[in-house]
Design an enzyme around this catalytic site. Structure first.
Site, mmCIF file in Angstrom:
data_model
loop_
_atom_site.group_PDB
_atom_site.id
_atom_site.type_symbol
_atom_site.label_atom_id
_atom_site.label_comp_id
_atom_site.label_asym_id
_atom_site.label_seq_id
_atom_site.Cartn_x
_atom_site.Cartn_y
_atom_site.Cartn_z
ATOM 1 N N ARG A 35 0.816 -1.219 0.000
ATOM 2 C CA ARG A 35 0.000 0.000 0.000
ATOM 3 C C ARG A 35 0.848 1.266 0.000
ATOM 4 N NH1 ARG A 35 -4.859 -1.989 3.981
ATOM 5 N NH2 ARG A 35 -6.110 -2.906 2.327
ATOM 6 N N GLY A 376 -13.426 -3.898 0.087
ATOM 7 C CA GLY A 376 -14.792 -3.423 0.321
ATOM 8 C C GLY A 376 -15.192 -2.345 -0.672
#
Ligand code: AMP
Length: 395
Positions: A35, A376
């Site tokens: 990330r 998500g």
């Protein structure tokens, strides 16, 4: 869609919402820096223009201030990846943050302490967002993983930058890749949906029936469909209360001309264990005491045929219990088919925590077109929802 390219960052302070919610080991060392690496192009581009950068992120789910969730732990790794020293301030708002931000010189980087040390972050508090906003001249959102949350730093803050706000390179790429599947897709379009439950994917399935030509259903959710169709599934995982819904999906797919491909055979096991005895059986004739844990060879043949004929492929969810070596074959095979189709020119997008883990584990990361960083958030986009973090920039 406003991106970095629409701004001149020279002598400007860019306040960037990044997703540095990375895993740490027991010594607080970063175990997977994907990330941080993913945000590097945006940060580099701004620094190269002579701007300076204020990074804000959350880490974990702290309840108030909890040292173990301090972003201080990732400071060294962030400096290493960016190749520049990174300054740190132990509160994301307040005098210390204001001073540190004000003193930043072009080319410098400042990392703010965990946003979630303040409950105002998740509450989407406007006063808190305004304080964060006061630190920078231009707001950049590069955090896809939290774009589906209307938090202070992901959404609310944007209103304090009526014009000076944009998507970072990572978030822009995420949106573009999803649009390549959902909006400007080249046909035939195939979605592969696996994983354990129908219930968690149902809205996705309903929404994308309008956009795909083929839908391959695999993994644990297979058995809810098979049982609903009258098959014998033995001890396989099943959501009895979703059987009616499964039949509705099949009917809807037929009406919309979408071809649904359910497995025809499975690797069945006599226990949920890597040491279990196994046999290949028809998906609708699984003996009592046995459970389907992976796709069988005939199913994989069909899947291969469909994938290799596709021009656009979306993959979310494993085809079996790939965490157990003896039931990983189907998921590995699928990954390889997608890689082969991609090499032949198809566009492939992989998303969702488990499929991303599988793709990495099996070394296929660079053989698919795009690996999404937001589980998500990606599912919500596939459900057809407008993510608040994205809407706030488009506003
Ligand atoms: P999800 O989080 O819904 O995407 O599901 C991912 C999980 O589904 C993984 O942990 C897999 O082990 C699990 N899974 C896949 N196939 C099966 C299966 N046939 N039976 C039980 N669990 C499965």
């Amino acid at each position: 869609m406003r991106t970095l390219n629409d701004f001149d960052f020279k002598n400007k302070k860019a306040i960037i919402r990044v997703d540095f919610n990375v895993p740490l080991d027991e010594n607080f060392k970063v175990t997977d820096a994907t990330r941080i690496e993913a945000a590097k192009p945006t940060i580099d581009a701004i620094l190269a223009q002579g701007g300076n950068v204020i990074l804000m992120s959350h880490l974990g789910r702290p309840k108030g201030i909890e040292e173990k969730y301090s972003l201080q732990h990732i400071l060294a790794k962030t400096s290493e990846i960016l190749g520049v020293p990174v300054q740190f301030v132990s509160n994301c708002v307040g005098t210390e943050a204001n001073t540190a931000a004000a003193n930043l010189k072009p080319g410098e980087v400042l990392l703010l302490e965990n946003l979630r040390f303040h409950s105002e972050e998740e509450a989407g508090d406007a006063a808190f967002a305004k304080e964060l906003a006061s630190l920078g001249d231009i707001y950049v959102n590069d955090a896809f993983g939290t774009a589906h949350r209307a938090h202070a730093s992901t959404t609310i803050i944007a209103q304090f930058f009526p014009k000076d706000k944009c998507f970072g390179l990572l978030l822009a790429k995420e949106i573009e890749s999803l649009n390549k599947v959902l909006k400007n897709s080249e046909k035939p379009v195939t979605a592969v949906l696996g994983g354990s439950k129908v219930s968690s994917k149902i809205t996705v399935i309903e929404n994308i029936l309008d956009k795909v030509d083929h839908m391959i259903i695999g993994g644990g959710m297979t058995f809810t469909f098979v049982k609903a169709l009258g098959g014998k599934i033995g001890n396989s995982i099943c959501e009895d209360d979703k059987m009616e819904l499964a039949l509705e999906i099949l009917k809807l797919a037929k009406e919309k001309g979408v071809q649904i491909h359910l497995p025809v055979d499975v690797v069945a096991a006599d226990a949920f264990s890597n040491d279990a005895a196994t046999q290949i059986v028809a998906v609708d004739k699984i003996p009592d005491g046995w459970q389907g844990l992976d796709a069988g060879p005939k199913s994989l043949e069909k899947i291969k045929e469909v994938i290799l004929a596709s021009k656009t492929i979306l993959w979310n969810g494993p085809l079996g219990v790939f965490e157990l070596e003896n039931f990983a074959n189907g998921t590995i095979a699928l990954g390889n088919f997608i890689a082969e189709a991609t090499a032949k020119g198809a566009f492939s997008l992989v998303g969702g925590g488990d499929s991303v883990a599988a793709v990495k584990q099996f070394g296929l990361e660079n053989k698919v077109s795009y690996v999404s960083t937001g589980g998500g958030a990606m599912l919500e986009m596939l459900e057809g929802r407008v993510l608040p973090g994205i809407a706030a920039i488009l506003d």
